[in-house]
Design a protein around this motif. Structure first.
Motif, short mmCIF file in Angstrom:
data_model
loop_
_atom_site.label_atom_id
_atom_site.label_comp_id
_atom_site.label_asym_id
_atom_site.label_seq_id
_atom_site.Cartn_x
_atom_site.Cartn_y
_atom_site.Cartn_z
N ALA A 1 6.45 7.31 9.40
CA ALA A 1 5.30 8.13 8.98
C ALA A 1 5.26 8.26 7.45
O ALA A 1 4.19 8.18 6.84
N LEU B 1 10.17 9.62 11.38
CA LEU B 1 9.83 10.23 10.08
C LEU B 1 9.73 9.18 8.98
O LEU B 1 8.84 9.24 8.12
N TRP C 1 4.00 5.14 5.96
CA TRP C 1 2.54 5.03 6.14
C TRP C 1 1.82 5.89 5.11
O TRP C 1 0.90 5.42 4.42
N VAL C 2 2.23 7.13 4.99
CA VAL C 2 1.54 8.06 4.08
C VAL C 2 1.67 7.58 2.64
O VAL C 2 0.72 7.69 1.84
N VAL D 1 6.81 18.35 11.97
CA VAL D 1 6.99 17.94 10.57
C VAL D 1 5.78 17.14 10.10
O VAL D 1 5.24 17.36 9.00
N LEU D 2 5.33 16.20 10.92
CA LEU D 2 4.19 15.37 10.52
C LEU D 2 2.92 16.21 10.40
O LEU D 2 2.11 16.00 9.48
N ARG E 1 -3.60 15.02 4.44
CA ARG E 1 -3.64 13.66 4.96
C ARG E 1 -3.91 13.72 6.46
O ARG E 1 -3.01 13.96 7.27
N PRO E 2 -5.17 13.52 6.86
CA PRO E 2 -5.48 13.55 8.31
C PRO E 2 -4.77 12.43 9.08
O PRO E 2 -4.52 12.58 10.28
N ASP E 3 -4.43 11.31 8.42
CA ASP E 3 -3.75 10.24 9.15
C ASP E 3 -2.35 10.69 9.59
O ASP E 3 -1.87 10.30 10.66
N ALA E 4 -1.70 11.55 8.80
CA ALA E 4 -0.39 12.07 9.20
C ALA E 4 -0.54 12.98 10.42
O ALA E 4 0.31 12.98 11.33
N VAL F 1 -2.90 12.62 12.65
CA VAL F 1 -3.15 11.72 13.80
C VAL F 1 -1.84 11.13 14.31
O VAL F 1 -1.62 11.03 15.52
N LEU F 2 -0.93 10.79 13.40
CA LEU F 2 0.38 10.28 13.83
C LEU F 2 1.19 11.37 14.55
O LEU F 2 2.02 11.07 15.41
N VAL G 1 -0.34 3.61 2.52
CA VAL G 1 -1.70 3.35 3.00
C VAL G 1 -2.64 4.40 2.42
O VAL G 1 -2.41 5.60 2.57
N ASP G 2 -3.66 3.92 1.74
CA ASP G 2 -4.62 4.85 1.13
C ASP G 2 -5.78 5.18 2.07
O ASP G 2 -6.30 6.30 2.03
N ASP G 3 -6.18 4.22 2.90
CA ASP G 3 -7.29 4.46 3.83
C ASP G 3 -6.80 5.34 4.98
O ASP G 3 -6.03 4.90 5.84
N GLU G 4 -7.27 6.59 4.99
CA GLU G 4 -6.73 7.56 5.96
C GLU G 4 -7.31 7.41 7.35
O GLU G 4 -6.83 8.05 8.29
N LEU H 1 -4.43 2.73 11.97
CA LEU H 1 -3.73 3.99 12.25
C LEU H 1 -3.45 4.13 13.76
O LEU H 1 -2.38 4.61 14.16
N ALA I 1 -0.54 1.99 14.58
CA ALA I 1 0.70 2.61 14.12
C ALA I 1 1.13 3.74 15.06
O ALA I 1 2.32 3.88 15.40
#
Lengths: 435, 192
Positions: free
Chosen positions: B90, B87, B93-94, A21-22, A31-34, A36-37, B97-100, B105, B108
């Motif tokens: 996450a 979920l 966070w999305v 899902v992420l 969103r690359p941070d998602a 990474v999570l 948080v704007d800084d990707e 991160l 987290a």
């Protein structure tokens, strides 16, 4: 319900679904941070899938000893063998009452070890100390094997139960009282009849059939006629232990704590049987309990002691069956009957009087525990009811004593000496018995 | 003296294992299991703290919701509440948080790994069981490997952020197909 085979766990669903899902959300939302999570969850999910076991493990359980004495310990073992890598094997053993387990609660986790033949196995051992006599089942046990990351789980069907017999630990007992009358001609006790024994009786004139080595030469030379040394015959006792298991009064905490009436009865019976069998006497056992009347025929020897203890361990207190005194115990004269009972009903007392009336030597051993009249916070009338019942009981016991049946409380060593001595003295005087 | 016991692995009632009550199960937790339950609460807290640090503001409602759910996970680690917590964390966070590519991160992600690993580990052993050192070492090594992979992914994300890549429909379709295939493959290998 147990699902056979290796099944994905909640953890595997969490890693797989959460990661997917992420990752998808990260791709769609840019969103690359998602993503990474999502990576650790996906790595764990893929790792779990790649290491998924395929073979069903073999589970074998055993117990070191099937017969124990009270207070002794044994070990229950289980071995889980498989061709795959296991992460851990959780074991939960269902223990019977009056068993102390190590580790506590019978729960442990064992790690697998690689074998030389390429398989891996995990061995778990749970020590168990049994604290009360009886026959009980150990188990079943539940064995749950997990794959790496706890991603897949295999649950065994319950293992079988193992029956263990806990023999009563006989209380300490000794008696120095002389034997009562008995018909036997072998044993350690002096008979009332002259015969070939070791106890000196008298010096009397020689009779045909006397052994030459019995000739007493000093007396023969002085008197001018042959005299011989006569002896009393040796005999054994025929002891019958009558165990009243129709009631179990009081709380039982096992060998380390409070004893119920049945605990005291069983341990006292074991002590009496051990004492008399070690002296060479013949001991019979009659149990009035949940299985009706159970009889162990009279015999001697240490092997018979084991038979008696086995029968005592198999006692179950009767809840619905009551001793209505109609059953015949099959006792005959010449026996020493020791009836062990808490005496909360008048039936065993009637039995004792009836046996005494038939000329059988009877001793009633009172096994009612102390403290049953202590105040019960849950039931304030319980102590009062017991006090009233004990007043009635003391009147009944006085009536039994008046009928010639001694009643003695079980106090361990020497507790029966006085009554046995009195009984032997009484047996040497003429008396009338009812047939 | 006679005592009846719950035979539950991980405090839940799956696989036909019966439970005689939550209090009875929690009352006999071994020290290792207590540490794991503590880690189950600490993991989401770490992720939430990293989120708040990256955003620079306090989130009381998120703290309350995640805290309650995390305690639920600690009490019953063999339930799907853990997936919900992952979920929600996450999503939080999305959304906030704007800084990707912030280093927070990694913190987290570490919180999520701690949450998942401690929940999975708590279900491997019965509540009263004690862990041995081999198991502890094995699980610690696994967590370290996963964290290393996460750090590598973060490094790639940081590197790609400077490349100023434009969106590409074919790449997106390939990525979605790859994810779908991975899910199908994992599901196929997991069942049966």
């Amino acid at each position: 319900m147990i699902v056979p085979g290796w099944q994905p766990t909640v953890a595997q669903v969490r890693a797989g679904a959460g990661g997917a899902v992420l990752a998808v959300a990260g791709a769609l939302l840019r969103r690359p941070d998602a993503v990474v999570l999502a990576v650790p969850m996906l790595v764990i999910a893929v790792w779990g899938v790649l290491r998924r076991p395929t073979d069903a493990p073999d589970v074998a359980d055993a117990i070191d000893h099937s017969t124990l004495r009270e207070g002794e310990a044994t070990t229950w073992r289980v071995e889980v063998r498989t061709a795959d890598e296991l992460d851990g094997v959780g074991v939960v053993l269902w223990a019977p009452p009056y068993a102390e387990l190590d580790p506590p609660w019978g729960e442990l986790v064992a790690t697998h070890r690689a074998n030389a033949d390429g398989t891996s196995s995990a061995v778990a051992a749970i020590a168990m100390r049994t604290t009360r006599w009886g026959r009980r089942s150990v188990g079943p046990a539940r064995v749950v094997a997990s794959s790496p990351w706890g991603a897949f789980r295999w649950t065994s069907a319950n293992t079988g139960s193992r029956l263990i017999t806990t023999l009563p630990l006989p209380a300490v007992f000794d008696a120095t009282a002389p034997a009562t009358h008995a018909a036997g001609l072998v044993g350690l006790d002096r008979s009332v009849r002259p015969g070939d024994g070791s106890e000196f009786a008298s010096i009397r004139p020689f009779q045909a059939g006397d052994r030459l080595r019995r000739i007493h030469w000093p007396r023969s030379l002085r008197s001018g006629a042959l005299h011989v040394t006569s002896t009393w015959a040796d005999h054994d006792r025929h002891v019958v232990l009558v165990v009243d298991a129709c009631n179990d009064i009081g709380d039982s905490d096992g060998i380390d704590g409070r004893a119920s009436s049945l605990d005291t009865t069983v341990r006292a019976a074991g002590a009496l049987a051990e004492h008399h069998l070690r002296r060479g006497d013949r001991v019979a056992l009659v149990v009035l309990g949940a299985r009706g009347i159970v009889r162990v025929p009279a015999a001697a020897g240490t092997r018979h002691l084991r038979r008696v203890l086995d029968s005592l361990a198999a006692i179950e207190p009767a809840t619905s069956i009551r001793d209505d005194a109609r059953h015949q115990l099959g006792l005959t004269g010449g026996s020493l009957v020791m009836m062990l009972s808490p005496m909360v009903s008048d039936v065993p007392l009637q039995r004792a009087i009836s046996l005494a009336g038939r000329g059988i030597a009877v001793v009633v051993v009172d096994t009612l525990p102390d403290g049953i009249t202590d105040a019960d916070p849950d039931d304030p009338f319980r102590a009062l009811a017991w006090r009233i019942r004990l007043l009635e009981r003391s009147r009944e016991l006085r009536a039994v004593g008046a009928a010639g049946v001694p009643v003695v409380a079980w106090r361990g060593p020497g507790s029966l000496d006085q009554v046995l001595r009195d009984l032997a003295r009484r047996r040497s005087t003429p008396h009338v018995s009812r047939r | 003296m006679s005592r009846r016991r719950s035979i539950t692995l991980g405090g839940a009632s799956r696989d036909g294992l019966t439970s005689l009550g939550l209090v009875a199960t929690l009352g006999r937790l071994s020290s290792h299991q207590r540490l794991l339950r503590l880690a189950i609460v600490a993991g989401p807290s770490l992720t939430l703290a990293a989120t708040m640090a990256a955003r620079g503001s306090f989130q009381p409602i998120a703290l309350l919701v995640i805290g309650v759910l995390a305690i639920g996970c600690a009490i019953s680690p063999d339930t799907h509440v853990g997936l919900l917590v992952v979920l929600l964390l996450a999503l939080n966070w999305v959304q906030t948080v704007d800084d990707e590519t912030t280093p927070w991160l990694l913190v987290a992600a570490a919180g999520l790994v701690v949450l998942h690993a401690s929940m999975a580990a708590a279900t491997v052993a019965p509540p009263a069981a004690r862990w041995d050192r081999r198991m502890s070492r094995r699980w610690s090594a696994r967590v370290a490997v996963v964290m290393a992979a996460t750090a590598a992914a973060w490094s790639i994300a940081v590197g790609l952020a400077d490349a100023d890549l434009r969106g590409s429909a074919p790449v997106l379709v390939v990525a979605l197909l790859a994810t779908a295939w991975l899910t199908w493959w994992a599901g196929r290998r997991s069942v049966g």
